[in-house]
Design an enzyme around this catalytic site. Structure first.
Site, PDB file in Angstrom:
ATOM      1  N   GLU A   1     -10.964 -16.068  29.922  1.00 60.90           N
ATOM      2  CA  GLU A   1     -10.290 -15.589  31.202  1.00 60.90           C
ATOM      3  C   GLU A   1      -9.198 -15.116  31.578  1.00 60.90           C
ATOM      4  O   GLU A   1      -8.715 -14.482  32.560  1.00 60.90           O
ATOM      5  CB  GLU A   1     -10.684 -16.777  32.355  1.00 60.90           C
ATOM      6  N   ASN A   2      -8.304 -15.191  30.326  1.00 65.13           N
ATOM      7  CA  ASN A   2      -6.725 -14.800  30.303  1.00 65.13           C
ATOM      8  C   ASN A   2      -6.849 -13.090  30.387  1.00 65.13           C
ATOM      9  O   ASN A   2      -5.718 -12.571  30.799  1.00 65.13           O
ATOM     10  CB  ASN A   2      -6.082 -15.481  29.227  1.00 65.13           C
TER      11      ASN A   2
ATOM     12  N   ASP B   1      -0.070 -25.228  28.350  1.00 64.94           N
ATOM     13  CA  ASP B   1       0.176 -24.662  29.806  1.00 64.94           C
ATOM     14  C   ASP B   1       1.581 -24.925  30.394  1.00 64.94           C
ATOM     15  O   ASP B   1       2.377 -25.794  29.913  1.00 64.94           O
ATOM     16  CB  ASP B   1      -0.700 -25.450  30.679  1.00 64.94           C
ATOM     17  N   GLY B   2       2.043 -23.850  31.304  1.00 62.86           N
ATOM     18  CA  GLY B   2       3.237 -23.999  31.986  1.00 62.86           C
ATOM     19  C   GLY B   2       4.067 -23.180  31.398  1.00 62.86           C
ATOM     20  O   GLY B   2       5.452 -23.057  31.681  1.00 62.86           O
TER      21      GLY B   2
ATOM     22  N   SER C   1     -10.475 -26.781  31.896  1.00 60.57           N
ATOM     23  CA  SER C   1     -10.332 -25.070  31.960  1.00 60.57           C
ATOM     24  C   SER C   1     -11.226 -24.445  30.917  1.00 60.57           C
ATOM     25  O   SER C   1     -10.808 -23.529  29.944  1.00 60.57           O
ATOM     26  CB  SER C   1      -8.751 -24.709  31.838  1.00 60.57           C
TER      27      SER C   1
ATOM     28  N   ARG D   1      -7.059 -30.216  34.294  1.00 67.51           N
ATOM     29  CA  ARG D   1      -8.270 -29.750  34.172  1.00 67.51           C
ATOM     30  C   ARG D   1      -8.527 -29.426  32.671  1.00 67.51           C
ATOM     31  O   ARG D   1      -7.482 -29.264  31.918  1.00 67.51           O
ATOM     32  CB  ARG D   1      -8.201 -28.218  34.602  1.00 67.51           C
TER      33      ARG D   1
ATOM     34  N   ARG E   1      -3.140 -31.819  27.559  1.00 73.53           N
ATOM     35  CA  ARG E   1      -2.723 -30.800  28.516  1.00 73.53           C
ATOM     36  C   ARG E   1      -1.155 -30.618  29.209  1.00 73.53           C
ATOM     37  O   ARG E   1      -0.943 -31.915  29.307  1.00 73.53           O
ATOM     38  CB  ARG E   1      -3.658 -30.641  29.614  1.00 73.53           C
TER      39      ARG E   1
END
Ligand code: FPP
Length: 251
Positions: A67-68, A20-21, A196, A194, A188
């Protein structure tokens, strides 16, 4: 300098990573989001190599969630192109490192230009035994659980399984991760705390390491640091600390 490898009993067998990020990394530098993803894709390979070098047996990378799809079409298409690029560039070398490649998630919904090379990579590496690289693509843990529950229900209706006798293993064997050990460690990046919708059931006893580093800056060194953090953890599985700590008082 690279981090030392923890002793074998303190080394996770299976590591899952929520990468992430990428977007924030790019916007901090005034770059387009896809540039963050491109740098992230390069890091992905560096981290796979680091995991193999440290003796981890299995790595599951959350590359694209169910969900992406809600992201702008241009970003989604760009991500798939990057996935195909990284696969084409490194598959041969990873194969030489005896990497068995697999996917979890519904890849049938993905465009052919990435789906076909993915399927070919899975087929070509199926007999490799050195390392398991699992890419979660169009994956969601709830979707996976519903699919497994439907299979259980169908087997019960067909009289193949007695509903009263259903155990955890009966469900686990119908999850897409069947045959893989549960993750011992979930990392993460980017400081979010989270899961996710990533490996929710499989991570029941996983240790979770959250690092503030954005994924495009998370390399071999940071992966080694996460292994060191894991090595310090005491895993109890519901027991007391005294029960799981080896006694040191024997004379
Ligand atoms: C999260 O960053 C990252 C992703 C959604 C994609 C991860 C993909 C790669 C590393 C490239 C390889 C791609 C494939 C398909 C194999 P973010 O965009 O959510 O970052 P932000 O939270 O800072 O916006």
């Amino acid at each position: 300098m690279t981090q030392p490898t923890p002793e074998p009993k303190r080394l996770p067998v299976h590591v899952g990573i929520i990468m992430d990020g990428n977007g924030r990394w790019a916007s901090q530098r005034g770059l387009p989001r896809l540039e963050g993803h491109r740098r992230g894709a390069e890091r992905l390979i560096e981290v796979v190599d680091a995991a193999i070098d440290h003796g981890v047996r299995c790595l599951t990378l959350f590359a694209f969630s169910a969900e992406n799809w809600k992201r702008p079409a241009e970003e989604v298409g760009g991500l798939f192109k990057l996935g195909e690029w990284v696969l084409r560039l490194h598959l041969h070398r990873l194969s030489k490192r005896h990497v068995r490649f697999s996917t979890i998630g519904d890849i049938t919904a993905m465009p052919e230009f990435i789906r076909i090379p993915l399927e070919e990579a899975v087929a070509a590496s199926k007999d490799n035994t050195g390392f398991e690289l699992v890419i979660a693509l169009n994956y969601g843990s709830r979707q996976e659980t519903v699919k497994a529950a439907k299979q259980l229900a169908a087997d019960a209706v067909a009289g193949k399984i007695n509903p009263d006798a259903i155990q955890w293993d009966d469900l686990a064997n119908r999850l897409e991760t069947h045959g893989l050990p549960d993750p011992d460690l979930i990392i993460r990046t980017s400081g979010e705390s989270r899961l996710s919708n990533f490996l929710l059931l499989q991570a029941a006893y996983a240790e979770i390491v959250i690092t503030p580093t954005y994924w495009p800056d998370f390399g071999a060194e940071a992966f080694g640091a996460a292994l060191q953090e894991y090595a310090k953890r005491e895993r109890r599985y519901g027991m007391t600390g005294e029960q799981i700590r080896p006694t040191t008082q024997q004379s």
